[in-house]
Design a protein around this motif. Structure first.
Motif, short mmCIF file in Angstrom:
data_model
loop_
_atom_site.label_atom_id
_atom_site.label_comp_id
_atom_site.label_asym_id
_atom_site.label_seq_id
_atom_site.Cartn_x
_atom_site.Cartn_y
_atom_site.Cartn_z
N VAL A 1 0.80 -1.07 0.05
CA VAL A 1 0.14 0.03 -0.12
C VAL A 1 0.97 1.14 0.02
N GLN A 2 1.93 1.34 0.70
CA GLN A 2 2.78 2.46 0.85
C GLN A 2 3.54 2.40 -0.49
N ALA A 3 4.26 1.40 -1.08
CA ALA A 3 4.79 1.61 -2.35
C ALA A 3 3.70 2.01 -3.14
N LEU A 4 2.63 1.77 -3.57
CA LEU A 4 1.62 2.18 -4.38
C LEU A 4 1.46 3.70 -3.99
N LEU A 5 1.09 4.04 -3.02
CA LEU A 5 0.92 5.39 -2.70
C LEU A 5 2.09 6.47 -3.10
N TRP A 6 3.34 6.07 -2.93
CA TRP A 6 4.45 6.81 -2.99
C TRP A 6 4.74 6.85 -4.80
N THR A 7 4.34 5.70 -5.13
CA THR A 7 4.85 5.44 -6.74
C THR A 7 3.62 6.23 -7.72
N ALA A 8 2.57 6.10 -7.22
CA ALA A 8 1.40 6.87 -7.75
C ALA A 8 1.67 8.34 -7.62
N PHE A 9 1.97 8.71 -6.47
CA PHE A 9 2.15 10.24 -6.20
C PHE A 9 3.36 10.81 -7.03
N GLY A 10 4.23 10.06 -7.09
CA GLY A 10 5.63 10.51 -7.94
C GLY A 10 4.95 10.48 -9.44
N LEU A 11 4.24 9.50 -9.86
CA LEU A 11 3.99 9.66 -11.40
C LEU A 11 3.17 10.85 -11.50
N ILE A 12 1.98 10.92 -10.68
CA ILE A 12 0.88 11.93 -10.96
C ILE A 12 1.58 13.41 -10.88
N PHE A 13 2.40 13.45 -9.78
CA PHE A 13 2.63 14.89 -9.38
C PHE A 13 3.81 15.50 -10.25
N GLY A 14 4.55 14.44 -10.90
CA GLY A 14 5.46 14.59 -11.85
C GLY A 14 4.64 15.01 -12.95
N ALA A 15 3.86 14.66 -13.44
CA ALA A 15 3.17 15.10 -14.81
C ALA A 15 2.62 16.43 -14.34
N LEU A 16 1.90 16.61 -13.26
CA LEU A 16 1.13 17.81 -13.07
C LEU A 16 2.37 18.99 -12.89
N ALA A 17 3.52 18.78 -12.32
CA ALA A 17 4.15 19.66 -11.88
C ALA A 17 4.98 20.06 -13.43
N GLU A 18 5.14 19.36 -14.21
CA GLU A 18 5.91 19.54 -15.57
C GLU A 18 4.89 20.40 -16.20
N ARG A 19 3.55 20.09 -16.25
CA ARG A 19 2.44 21.17 -16.81
C ARG A 19 2.67 22.48 -16.25
N ALA A 20 2.80 22.46 -14.96
CA ALA A 20 2.64 23.82 -14.11
C ALA A 20 4.01 24.34 -14.53
N LEU A 21 5.02 23.90 -14.64
CA LEU A 21 6.54 24.86 -15.06
C LEU A 21 6.74 24.90 -16.18
N ARG A 22 5.93 24.48 -17.27
CA ARG A 22 6.30 24.56 -18.71
C ARG A 22 6.18 25.95 -19.20
N PRO A 23 4.89 26.53 -18.79
CA PRO A 23 4.90 27.95 -19.34
C PRO A 23 6.12 28.86 -18.64
N GLY A 24 6.58 28.54 -17.45
CA GLY A 24 7.62 29.48 -16.88
C GLY A 24 8.87 29.16 -17.54
N ARG A 25 9.09 27.83 -18.03
CA ARG A 25 10.56 27.58 -18.81
C ARG A 25 10.34 28.17 -19.85
N ALA A 26 9.30 28.32 -20.62
CA ALA A 26 9.18 28.66 -21.97
C ALA A 26 9.58 30.43 -21.81
N ALA A 27 8.87 30.96 -20.92
CA ALA A 27 9.09 32.50 -20.92
C ALA A 27 10.59 32.64 -20.49
#
Length: 272
Positions: free
Chosen positions: A231-257
């Protein structure tokens, strides 16, 4: 990093924590709850003779205890209670991990948001759960003396604090050794130092004296513990994958600017 960007990452981290918590809840209900039910059944089966033994007042006391209603029934505990606990835990870890992510991004090599989130989630799983688990493994709720819950909880959280602090020291030591040893050798030395320090901490801290009853099935105990790790392994794995995708989308405009600003500020080369 700008305050608005940190705030955006915090919100997205909490969202990722909720989604990861939902994944963990499904696994906890499917894989963890059967072992919990079986553990409670084991405890009730061994305590039944004690309720049936004794004089009449003991029998009356047992009858009154049976008639006493539970504050929260087992079906509610295994569904809404479990979901609430896992989701609250997911939101909390998502918020904290997103703030750590904001401080770590770009400071440890040329890792992008996805890779940084994955490394952070893996490190958090090891330091926050796996290492303390090796010293103080999880036990089913019906196992152990209720009077020792406070001591066991204190020791477990103390091990978490030590593990996290030692990991931070290892990271700092690795960064300082990198110019002399190189990134790979510095990482290996820092990781080895962390392992040695954790072993010493495990030897120094007191053991869990609340022994598992000899009558408790070993297979059921390990089923519960493996489910807890999963359960803990799935929790952290899912968080890493989901948050990585969300963070990349959030930071993409800033990097482009930032790239656009650097390009505009660059001197124009002329030929002649």
């Amino acid at each position: 990093m700008h305050a608005s960007t940190v705030r955006t990452l915090l919100v997205r981290g909490m969202i990722a924590g909720v989604l990861a918590g939902l994944c963990a809840f499904v696994l906890a209900y499917v894989a963890g709850e059967p072992s919990v039910r079986d553990s409670i059944a084991q405890e009730e089966a061994h305590s039944a003779p004690a309720h049936q033994h004794g004089a009449e007042e003991h029998q009356q006391g047992a009858a009154a205890e049976e008639e006493e209603e539970e504050l929260v029934s087992r079906p509610v505990q295994s569904t809404f209670g479990l979901a609430t606990g896992v989701l609250v835990y997911g939101v909390a870890l998502g918020g904290i991990a997103s703030l750590v992510f904001a401080g770590c991004l770009g400071r440890f090599g040329r890792f992008g948001p996805r890779a940084t989130a994955a490394l952070l989630a893996g490190a958090a799983f090891v330091t926050v759960y796996l290492v303390p688990f090796l010293k103080y493994p999880a036990n089913p709720p019906a196992v152990g003396d209720p009077d020792t819950i406070g001591t066991r909880t204190t020791l477990f959280f103390l091990m978490i604090v030590l593990s996290v602090l030692l990991a931070v020291v290892a990271v700092i030591a690795g960064r300082r050794l990198a110019p002399r040893l190189g990134n790979w050798n510095a990482a290996v030395a820092a990781g080895g130092g962390y392992v040695v320090a954790v072993v010493v901490a495990c030897l120094v801290l007191p053991a869990n004296t609340d022994a598992i009853p000899a009558t408790f099935p070993a297979a059921l105990l390990w089923e519960f513990r493996l489910a807890s790790i999963a359960v803990q392994a799935l929790l952290w794995t899912a968080f890493g994958l989901i948050f990585g995708a969300l963070a990349e989308r959030a930071l993409r405009p800033g990097r482009a600017a930032a790239v656009a600003a650097d390009s505009a500020a660059a001197p124009v080369r002329t030929t002649g």
